[in-house]
Enzyme design. Structure first.
Site, mmCIF file in Angstrom:
data_model
loop_
_atom_site.group_PDB
_atom_site.id
_atom_site.type_symbol
_atom_site.label_atom_id
_atom_site.label_comp_id
_atom_site.label_asym_id
_atom_site.label_seq_id
_atom_site.Cartn_x
_atom_site.Cartn_y
_atom_site.Cartn_z
ATOM 1 N N TRP A 1 0.823 -1.221 0.000
ATOM 2 C CA TRP A 1 0.000 0.000 0.000
ATOM 3 C C TRP A 1 0.850 1.262 0.000
ATOM 4 O O TRP A 1 0.345 2.353 -0.149
ATOM 5 C CB TRP A 1 -0.915 0.024 1.236
ATOM 6 C CG TRP A 1 -1.944 -1.065 1.299
ATOM 7 C CD1 TRP A 1 -2.097 -2.117 0.422
ATOM 8 C CD2 TRP A 1 -2.973 -1.222 2.286
ATOM 9 N NE1 TRP A 1 -3.147 -2.905 0.803
ATOM 10 C CE2 TRP A 1 -3.702 -2.386 1.949
ATOM 11 C CE3 TRP A 1 -3.341 -0.504 3.428
ATOM 12 C CZ2 TRP A 1 -4.787 -2.837 2.713
ATOM 13 C CZ3 TRP A 1 -4.413 -0.949 4.186
ATOM 14 C CH2 TRP A 1 -5.122 -2.096 3.834
ATOM 15 N N GLU B 1 11.604 -5.802 -9.296
ATOM 16 C CA GLU B 1 10.809 -4.624 -9.619
ATOM 17 C C GLU B 1 11.672 -3.641 -10.413
ATOM 18 O O GLU B 1 12.407 -2.842 -9.808
ATOM 19 C CB GLU B 1 10.320 -3.935 -8.342
ATOM 20 C CG GLU B 1 9.420 -4.783 -7.463
ATOM 21 C CD GLU B 1 8.512 -3.937 -6.579
ATOM 22 O OE1 GLU B 1 7.302 -4.162 -6.612
ATOM 23 O OE2 GLU B 1 9.016 -3.027 -5.880
ATOM 24 N N SER C 1 3.670 -1.838 -12.160
ATOM 25 C CA SER C 1 2.489 -1.598 -13.005
ATOM 26 C C SER C 1 1.725 -2.876 -13.368
ATOM 27 O O SER C 1 1.206 -2.996 -14.475
ATOM 28 C CB SER C 1 2.880 -0.812 -14.269
ATOM 29 O OG SER C 1 3.378 0.467 -13.910
ATOM 30 N N GLY D 1 1.589 -2.429 -6.344
ATOM 31 C CA GLY D 1 1.467 -1.126 -5.692
ATOM 32 C C GLY D 1 0.085 -0.541 -5.933
ATOM 33 O O GLY D 1 -0.891 -0.918 -5.286
ATOM 34 N N GLY D 2 -0.013 0.371 -6.899
ATOM 35 C CA GLY D 2 -1.255 1.116 -7.159
ATOM 36 C C GLY D 2 -2.506 0.247 -7.214
ATOM 37 O O GLY D 2 -3.525 0.581 -6.591
HETATM 38 P P1 13P Z 1 3.036 -0.141 -8.939
HETATM 39 O O1 13P Z 1 2.249 -1.447 -9.019
HETATM 40 O O2 13P Z 1 2.201 1.009 -8.506
HETATM 41 O O3 13P Z 1 3.802 0.100 -10.198
HETATM 42 O O4 13P Z 1 4.118 -0.341 -7.775
HETATM 43 C C1 13P Z 1 4.909 -1.481 -7.747
HETATM 44 C C2 13P Z 1 5.643 -1.513 -6.463
HETATM 45 O O5 13P Z 1 6.508 -0.706 -6.218
HETATM 46 C C3 13P Z 1 5.255 -2.531 -5.467
HETATM 47 O O6 13P Z 1 6.160 -2.586 -4.425
#
Ligand code: 13P
Length: 254
Positions: free
Chosen positions: A10, A170, A216, A237-238
């Site tokens: 989060w 990542e 993403s 993440g998002g």
């Molecule tokens: P996003 O899914 O928002 O690109 O972020 C990935 C992330 O950094 C998860 O730790």
């Protein structure tokens, strides 16, 4: 054999009430809709850990993680949170070495090696993040860089210890940008990471380590990425901030 895992980071989002609503929705949807035994990890900010743990209860499929922890056991480290505190709040895993911590808080692989070791000694599963910036990929040095990150932070661990680590690849250029690594790019790096574990330990150990992709990931691309041989799930993440999107990502394994 290694587990499939979908973890929701989060980051610094959600008030307490928003976080409780999000977690409750995810927990209910996982219980009602998910057919696979994919492990789901909710990773809220520290301050929400105990509240989210009371919603998770004794779920077999959903567990609690933290976004960071100190390399020190206790003491005069204002603003820090220890592994023991995380365990006592109900966390069973902890993200270490996220690119945002490396970038904004100057975390080095040397420091991360200490944190990983310390987390393991306290029975927390490290979710160790690695990944290159865009200029490194453009220069063709991405394997070299990720190889150095895992070598410095992880390969001092014993055979027993390394099998307890989850690795998250990542690529920094894919985080929060809407640009996802292609399934081929993800597979290529995951296979490389696994080959490095094989060279430093052995094939059986390499096959037991879950390697997650992050950057993403969305419901629309999760299936293709997760279906790659060496991709064992995602660090989201998002899209983990929307219960329906997050659950639909988990469903990629159904
Ligand atoms: P996003 O899914 O928002 O690109 O972020 C990935 C992330 O950094 C998860 O730790």
């Amino acid at each position: 054999m290694r587990k499939n895992i979908v973890a929701g980071n989060w980051k610094m989002n959600c008030s307490l009430s928003e976080g409780k609503k999000l977690a409750s929705e995810v927990i209910n949807m996982v219980q009602d809709e998910i057919k696979s035994d994919t492990q789901v990890i909710l990773i809220p900010p520290f301050i929400h850990l105990t509240s989210i743990q009371s919603l998770i209860g004794s779920s077999a499929q959903v567990s609690l993680g933290a976004q960071n922890c100190s390399q020190h056991a206790k003491g005069a480290y204002t603003g820090e949170v220890s592994a023991e505190m995380l365990i006592s709040a109900g966390a069973t895993s902890v993200i270490l070495g996220h690119s945002e911590r490396r970038e904004y808080f100057n975390e080095s692989d040397e420091l991360l090696a200490d944190k990983v070791k310390f987390a393991l000694e306290n029975s927390l599963t490290p979710i160790f993040c690695c990944g290159e910036k865009l200029e490194v990929r453009e220069a063709g040095n991405h394997e070299q860089l990720v190889g150095a990150q895992i070598n410095q932070a992880l390969f001092g661990l014993s055979e027993d210890e390394i099998q307890k680590v989850v690795i998250a690849y990542e690529p920094v250029w894919a985080i929060g940008t809407g640009v996802t690594a292609s399934a081929d790019q993800a597979q290529e790096m995951h296979a490389f990471i696994r080959s490095q574990i094989t060279s430093n330990y052995n094939q059986e150990i390499a096959n037991s380590v879950s390697i997650l992709y992050g950057g993403s990931v969305k419901p629309e691309n999760a299936k293709e990425i997760f279906s790659q041989e060496d991709v064992d799930g995602g660090l989201i993440g998002g899209a983990s901030l929307k219960s329906r999107d997050f659950t639909n990502i988990i469903k990629a394994f159904d």
